[in-house]
Write a protein that holds these residues in place. Sequence first.
Motif, mmCIF file in Angstrom:
data_model
loop_
_atom_site.group_PDB
_atom_site.id
_atom_site.type_symbol
_atom_site.label_atom_id
_atom_site.label_comp_id
_atom_site.label_asym_id
_atom_site.label_seq_id
_atom_site.Cartn_x
_atom_site.Cartn_y
_atom_site.Cartn_z
ATOM 1 N N VAL A 48 0.799 -1.225 0.000
ATOM 2 C CA VAL A 48 0.000 0.000 0.000
ATOM 3 C C VAL A 48 0.829 1.271 0.000
ATOM 4 O O VAL A 48 0.395 2.287 -0.555
ATOM 5 N N ALA A 49 2.000 1.249 0.603
ATOM 6 C CA ALA A 49 2.820 2.461 0.644
ATOM 7 C C ALA A 49 4.278 2.080 0.841
ATOM 8 O O ALA A 49 4.584 1.139 1.569
ATOM 9 N N THR A 57 8.297 8.555 -1.960
ATOM 10 C CA THR A 57 7.201 7.667 -1.571
ATOM 11 C C THR A 57 6.366 7.250 -2.774
ATOM 12 O O THR A 57 6.286 7.977 -3.770
ATOM 13 N N THR A 58 5.752 6.090 -2.667
ATOM 14 C CA THR A 58 4.792 5.630 -3.662
ATOM 15 C C THR A 58 3.621 4.982 -2.930
ATOM 16 O O THR A 58 3.787 4.471 -1.807
ATOM 17 N N TYR A 59 2.455 5.047 -3.557
ATOM 18 C CA TYR A 59 1.240 4.521 -2.947
ATOM 19 C C TYR A 59 0.445 3.690 -3.945
ATOM 20 O O TYR A 59 0.464 3.947 -5.147
ATOM 21 N N VAL A 63 -5.252 3.692 -2.144
ATOM 22 C CA VAL A 63 -5.079 4.420 -0.879
ATOM 23 C C VAL A 63 -4.570 5.844 -1.077
ATOM 24 O O VAL A 63 -4.445 6.592 -0.097
ATOM 25 N N LYS A 64 -4.297 6.220 -2.308
ATOM 26 C CA LYS A 64 -3.785 7.565 -2.566
ATOM 27 C C LYS A 64 -4.742 8.616 -2.030
ATOM 28 O O LYS A 64 -5.951 8.531 -2.215
ATOM 29 N N PHE A 67 -3.807 7.602 2.698
ATOM 30 C CA PHE A 67 -2.699 7.033 3.463
ATOM 31 C C PHE A 67 -1.463 7.903 3.277
ATOM 32 O O PHE A 67 -1.203 8.387 2.177
ATOM 33 N N THR A 68 -0.703 8.068 4.347
ATOM 34 C CA THR A 68 0.565 8.794 4.270
ATOM 35 C C THR A 68 1.627 8.007 5.012
ATOM 36 O O THR A 68 1.482 7.726 6.205
ATOM 37 N N ILE A 69 2.689 7.673 4.303
ATOM 38 C CA ILE A 69 3.809 6.970 4.911
ATOM 39 C C ILE A 69 4.892 7.975 5.265
ATOM 40 O O ILE A 69 5.136 8.934 4.529
ATOM 41 N N LEU A 80 2.399 4.935 9.331
ATOM 42 C CA LEU A 80 1.395 4.974 8.282
ATOM 43 C C LEU A 80 0.166 5.665 8.867
ATOM 44 O O LEU A 80 -0.504 5.115 9.748
#
Length: 124
Positions: A48-49, A57-59, A63-64, A67-69, A80
């Motif tokens: 997911v991230a 970062t990639t998602y 979840v874009k 979600f934030t990693i 997360l």
Amino acid sequence: QVQLVESGGGSVQAGGSLRLSCAASGYTFSIGCMGWFRRAPGKEREGVAHIRSDGSTTYADSVKGRFTISKDNAKNTLYLQINSLQPEDTAMYYCAAGIMFTSVAGRQCAYTNWGQGTQVTVSS
């Protein structure tokens, strides 16, 4: 070896938020990339991230925007942040650490260490 321990999962209602944490220990200097994965009942594991040592970062598309990693290098901790939780986000969430390598497809991450997971359950 790198040891990973996740925390922060729980049961929430749809629309709620959670912040998952993943504490890394051991040979953390060897980590070139980290990521969050999830596995829902009856489904394949999904990445997911992801975050690289340079902070990029990639998602997953699913979840874009929600979600934030992120990571705190001083604390050797990966996070997360999950907002606007939906029932389909229900899954066991795992963090992973790996090393970067170069292939014909470019720079990629090979995940070599996994945590035990933390459960996220979202009710409607």
